[in-house]
Design an enzyme around this catalytic site. Structure first.
Site, PDB file in Angstrom:
ATOM      1  N   ASP A   8      -6.027 -16.985   9.842  1.00 36.41           N
ATOM      2  CA  ASP A   8      -5.739 -18.371  10.178  1.00 36.41           C
ATOM      3  C   ASP A   8      -5.303 -19.133   8.935  1.00 36.41           C
ATOM      4  O   ASP A   8      -5.432 -18.647   7.811  1.00 36.41           O
ATOM      5  CB  ASP A   8      -6.977 -19.023  10.820  1.00 36.41           C
ATOM      6  CG  ASP A   8      -8.203 -18.904   9.929  1.00 36.41           C
ATOM      7  OD1 ASP A   8      -8.198 -19.497   8.831  1.00 36.41           O
ATOM      8  OD2 ASP A   8      -9.169 -18.191  10.308  1.00 36.41           O
ATOM      9  N   GLU A  46       7.774  14.568   1.721  1.00 35.14           N
ATOM     10  CA  GLU A  46       7.275  13.234   2.071  1.00 35.14           C
ATOM     11  C   GLU A  46       7.154  12.356   0.822  1.00 35.14           C
ATOM     12  O   GLU A  46       7.460  11.160   0.849  1.00 35.14           O
ATOM     13  CB  GLU A  46       5.909  13.347   2.766  1.00 35.14           C
ATOM     14  CG  GLU A  46       6.008  13.834   4.202  1.00 35.14           C
ATOM     15  CD  GLU A  46       4.649  14.129   4.832  1.00 35.14           C
ATOM     16  OE1 GLU A  46       4.516  13.957   6.042  1.00 35.14           O
ATOM     17  OE2 GLU A  46       3.716  14.539   4.093  1.00 35.14           O
TER      18      GLU A  46
END
Ligand code: GLA
Length: 727
Positions: free
Chosen positions: A531, A611
């Site tokens: 928030d 990777e």
């Protein structure tokens, strides 16, 4: 001038670049709301409806005039006890047990700059950026005074609202419910867009029409919560991403809240945002004041996309503070999903070594490094490094990580305590608990009473002691349960949730003052306290404990309506994903994390050489696009709930660069070709696709769109980087 007062009519006009807000103190001193929306000039008090409405009462001081009723008139700050039967912004219980405050206009003041709130986070802006209007209202009988605060950020199209309630009477009163804003609309068909969810699946979007009867969302969990975010959008029924009117209400608070929306008997709509009455009863002795947290209002007549961009700018420029508010964030690797509780000092140093080889800036040592903490059943509250487990002191570990050329960050959960901890054994009364009852546990832990200064001071000393051990440049501030036992040894239960939150803010304020360069990442089991209040102290928040890229697309989509990408903690994690078991390509995982802070949540030692090479390239791509993501304008290009693909874009402010990202969400056999239209480019300009050097006009990309290659499979993602071509 952003704020104008017309003395004769007692009308207040708040102007921003594209919006107007008006209210009027009428002959009785009632503060009536006149208008909020697209810029409009002249006085709008002619809009007020005066009709005799059965069963809508009339105040005594209008005599026999049955056309004046608080039950019908639009108001700035409606209260109980004055004949308005809709939901009220303020409910006060007087000393004699009655529930009535009749607020009348007393005075007002227009000031340069933006007001601040004591003990609470709020939008900040200097004298060139903002003006403040303070309107004082008073109830003559109880002596209760209410100051309505309006902050007007003209260029940002933002109006903030907060309220200070003061008891200037002689008897104690109790605040039972207090909103910071009420928006009354005289007519219109509205939808309410809200964001609901659960742990590991936060901020799903819900759009529902506001019909007759009250609709409410909120939190009683002591945090703003995974379940409902304290931000809602009121949209015209036909408003879309790019068109139509909508209003945002974003509460700048991290605790309990209540948002109510109601269509009344005359099809008028009221929306309230603030503190509800559950677990809340705040007594005010004569002379005492109470501050209701702020709500940030914004209106857009160009759809939801424009509304979001205005909120993103407001949060980046007027909520987030410190050097990371605008600065590049360290690219970090967090140890949680890579090691969980099973690590020692060498594990962390190895993570640092591997991270360095990939090009990562920082390693964060997550949960498990302190006290007795081999699992989540013990140790919280004992914030001393477990040297036996680590095999070294914290200072040495930090130094050795730094020696790898990698910065160091750490995880803590300061508001919590385990029953199996020295802190709890010494101070059992420091945990929230109903007297005579055993406390409810959440993740096996209890909540410390942060409404108490002595508790905060003791924890603060421990936290500083940790941060002073060495060059610790990042803190993940976690909070892993909802609050339940709302009782404190030192204060009335009705004060606890609010005072707790102010205690957390006080702690964070002191911490940021003492460590101004420390980057704090908020977290509450992922996004349980995502928030604007937390963003005032922590410019980024771990968006969700769910790192699955397909779910993250939805979570980040919902989060994007109010919060900018640079605030969303987002990491590439291992496959199969630990939360969903889904496998997705490294590329897709990277693309989704690049719609946030981008980082890692895995053990690089388990990656194949291929990777690792791919990750190195991905990291160098990230470095190139990072300023665009952090500072650019954000566009949602699809609704991933409804369309077969998710797409979004960042466009630099000067429109020279753009990054479009797409993830295929659903795939069917022999599928129709999907097209994605760009947004936010200059129509006349030419843009070059950096991958294949093809050149398109901005208008072609925005109107004709781009076809998505049919051969891409489910959950495959790709990016198109565009640069403006100068001819
Ligand atoms: C919470 C956080 C995770 C991790 C764990 C550690 O769930 O959201 O990221 O830090 O706690 O216990």
């Amino acid at each position: 001038m952003a704020i104008i007062y017309q003395e004769k009519e007692r009308i207040f006009i708040l102007q921003t670049l594209h919006t107007t807000y008006q209210m009027k103190a009428d002959d009785r001193g009632a503060l009536l709301h006149l208008y909020y929306g697209k810029k409009a000039s002249g006085n709008l008090d002619y809009l007020l409806p005066f009709y005799d409405r059965g069963f809508s009462g009339n105040p005594a001081d209008v005599g026999n005039d049955r056309t004046y009723s608080m039950d019908v008139l639009p108001q700035e700050y409606p209260t109980y006890g004055v004949g308005d039967y809709r939901a009220a912004a303020l409910d006060i219980e007087n000393g004699d047990g009655t529930e009535c405050v009749d607020l009348r206009y007393c005075s007002h003041e227009i000031r340069k700059g933006k007001y601040a709130l004591r003990g609470l986070p709020a939008v900040f802006a200097d004298e060139k950026e903002a003006q403040t209007l303070s309107v004082r209202l008073k109830d003559a009988v109880s002596g209760v005074e209410v100051e309505l605060l309006y902050g007007v950020l003209e260029r940002e199209d933002i109006i903030t609202r907060a309220t200070v309630i003061s008891n200037m009477g002689t008897n104690e009163v109790t605040v039972q419910k207090a909103a910071s804003v009420c928006l009354d609309f005289l007519y219109g068909d509205y939808d309410l867009i809200s964001f609901y969810g659960r742990h590991a699946m936060e901020r799903n979007m819900q759009r529902s029409s506001i019909g007759h009867g009250a609709f409410s969302i909120g939190s009683r969990r002591g945090t703003s919560s995974h379940q409902y975010n304290p931000g809602v959008i009121l949209a015209d029924r036909h408003t879309t991403e790019e068109q139509g009117s909508c209003y945002g209400l974003l509460f700048v608070y991290s605790g309990n809240f209540l948002c109510e929306a109601e269509r009344d008997q005359f099809d008028q709509t009221r929306v309230l945002m603030g503190l509800g009455s559950d677990y809340f009863q705040y007594p005010l002795k004569p002379g005492e004041s109470f501050t209701v947290p702020e709500t940030i209002l914004c209106f857009s007549d160009q759809g939801l996309g424009e509304l979001s961009r205005r909120y993103h700018d407001c949060i980046r420029n007027h909520i987030c503070r410190g050097k990371y508010a605008h600065g590049a964030r360290p690219l970090l690797l967090n140890s949680w999903e890579g090691a969980y509780f099973h690590f020692n000092g060498e594990t962390i140093i190895n993570l640092a070594r591997e991270s360095k080889a990939l090009g990562v800036d920082m390693v964060v040592m997550d949960d498990g490094w302190f006290g007795k903490r081999e699992n989540d059943r013990s140790g919280l509250g004992d914030w001393q490094a477990n040297e036996k487990k680590l095999g070294m002191s914290l200072g040495e570990l930090v130094r050795r990580v730094n020696e790898q050329g990698v910065r160091f960050g750490i995880w803590m959960e300061p508001e919590m305590v385990s029953e199996d901890s020295d802190l709890y054994r010494t101070h059992p009364d420091w945990a929230l608990c109903f007297p005579g009852r055993r406390p409810v546990r959440g993740r096996n832990q209890l909540v410390l009473d942060f409404s108490r200064e002595d508790v905060r001071e003791a924890v603060f000393a421990q936290v500083c002691q940790v941060l002073d051990q060495g060059n610790i440049e990042y803190l993940k501030w976690d909070m892993n349960r909802s609050i339940s036992d709302i009782a404190s040894a030192q204060r009335l239960p009705g004060r606890v949730t609010y005072d707790y939150m102010l205690g957390v803010y006080d702690f964070l304020e002191k911490l940021t003052a003492r460590y101004p360069d420390l980057l704090i990442e908020g977290c509450s089991g992922g996004g349980g306290r995502f928030d604007a209040g937390m963003l005032y102290y922590a410019p980024q928040i771990w968006c969700s404990d769910n790192t699955d890229a397909a779910d993250r697309v939805l979570i980040q989509y919902g989060t994007s309506f109010f919060y900018p990408a640079c605030t969303m903690g987002a990491h590439v994690s291992a496959v199969p994903n630990h939360q969903t078991g889904r496998k997705m390509s490294l590329k897709t995982r990277g693309i989704v994390a690049m719609a946030g802070t981008y980082g890692f949540e895995l053990n690089p030692a388990l990656l194949t050489d291929d990777e690792k090479e791919e990750l190195k390239e991905q990291i160098s791509d990230w470095r190139r696009v990072e300023p665009l993501v952090r500072d650019g304008d954000y566009y949602r290009l699809s609704n991933p709930y409804e369309e077969t693909f998710a797409a979004w874009a960042f466009v630099s402010r000067d429109k020279e660069r753009a990054l479009m990202s797409v993830v295929m969400m659903k795939k069917h056999g022999n599928a129709p070709v999907a097209y994605v239209r760009m947004k936010g480019l200059l129509p006349e300009a030419e843009y070059e696709n950096m991958e294949d050097d093809r050149v398109y006009s901005g208008s072609a990309l925005m109107n004709g769109g781009l076809p998505l290659p049919l051969e891409r499979g489910e959950f495959q993602g790709y990016q198109v980087e565009l640069r403006r071509r100068r001819v």
